[in-house]
Design an enzyme around this catalytic site. Structure first.
Site, PDB file in Angstrom:
ATOM      1  CB  ALA A 157    -111.250 -42.068  36.052  1.00 41.02           C
ATOM      2  CE1 TYR A 158    -116.192 -38.330  29.736  1.00 43.45           C
ATOM      3  CE2 TYR A 158    -117.497 -40.210  29.526  1.00 43.45           C
ATOM      4  CZ  TYR A 158    -117.443 -39.073  28.870  1.00 43.45           C
ATOM      5  OH  TYR A 158    -117.824 -38.602  28.210  1.00 43.45           O
ATOM      6  CB  SER A 159    -117.656 -44.615  34.074  1.00 44.41           C
ATOM      7  OG  SER A 159    -119.266 -44.857  34.101  1.00 44.41           O
TER       8      SER A 159
END
Length: 263
Positions: A157-159
């Protein structure tokens, strides 16, 4: 070298701690006037008070960057107070779920981090750009991350949010360039600080049954320069891209990671 930033008006999001506080101090040291935006104004005030002691004019504004209307109000208040907006540095962001695969990540977790890391930057850029366009100049620096350049298992999700921010940055660079506005992205790798020392290092030490000093050395060994970046390294990169010495640079991703993402 004189970066010619004295008197410039810089809007900084997420200024209360870590990289945001380092960026705030760095721009204050160069003589900028500051508008410091965040949801927790009480947490921002100590940093604002610190730079004011050195003569910096610092305006603290309550702003949830995921709320477009709140961003419009904060930018309008900045323009009213200082008469112009020269620089926007988007530091505010989050890490999202850690150690979860993509299929374990919930919709709510995915939406939350994408909303903060992508929509938040979009909102502040959208609010600042009309003023910069009227001025015929401006600098925007978005703080991304190297996991948005190579991807990372357990950080989907962060990526995804940081990959998306790169696209936002490049598109705005193309659109705003004809108006004399540079839009770039700084991509930190692992940064030495409270999260690194209190969470990342102890977790690695426990997992590998090694000392925390050995865990730090393991991290450093991943990078070509064999050292972990600091908040000041990131702040200096932001200063460079906000200054006249980078006048012919726009739309780039600048890794600040000691040589990991690009090597």
């Amino acid at each position: 070298m004189d970066l010619n930033l004295s008197g410039r008006v810089a809007v900084i999001t997420g200024p209360a701690k870590g990289m945001g506080a380092a960026v705030t101090r760095a721009f204050a040291a160069e003589g900028c006037r500051l508008a410091l935006l965040g949801r927790d104004v009480a947490a921002i005030e100590p940093v604002a008070a610190e730079v004011r002691t050195g003569g910096t004019k610092a305006l603290v504004l309550d702003c949830d960057i995921t709320d477009g209307t709140a961003c419009d109000r904060a930018i309008a208040a900045t323009r009213d107070a200082f008469g112009r907006i020269d620089i926007l540095v988007n530091v505010a962001g989050g890490s999202g779920p850690i150690g979860k695969t993509g299929w374990e990540t919930t919709e709510a977790e995915f939406d939350e981090i994408v909303d903060l890391n992508m929509r938040g930057c979009f909102n502040t850029m959208r609010a600042c750009l009309p003023t910069m366009i009227d001025q015929g100049e401006g600098r925007i620096v978005n703080v991304g991350g190297t996991f948005g350049m190579r991807g990372r298992a357990g950080r989907m999700a962060y990526s995804a949010s940081k990959w998306g921010l790169r696209g936002i940055t490049k598109s705005f660079a193309l659109e705003a360039g004809p108006y004399g506005i540079n839009v770039n992205c700084v991509a930190p790798g692992m940064v030495d600080g409270p999260r690194f020392r209190q969470k990342v290092v102890p977790e690695m030490a426990r997992r590998l049954t090694i000392s925390e000093d050995e865990a730090v050395a393991r991290h450093a060994a991943d990078y070509a320069l064999r050292r972990v970046s600091t908040d000041a390294d990131v702040a200096n990169a932001c200063l460079f891209l906000a200054s006249e010495v980078s006048r012919q640079i726009t739309g780039i991703d600048l890794p600040v990671d000691g040589g990991w993402a690009m090597l």
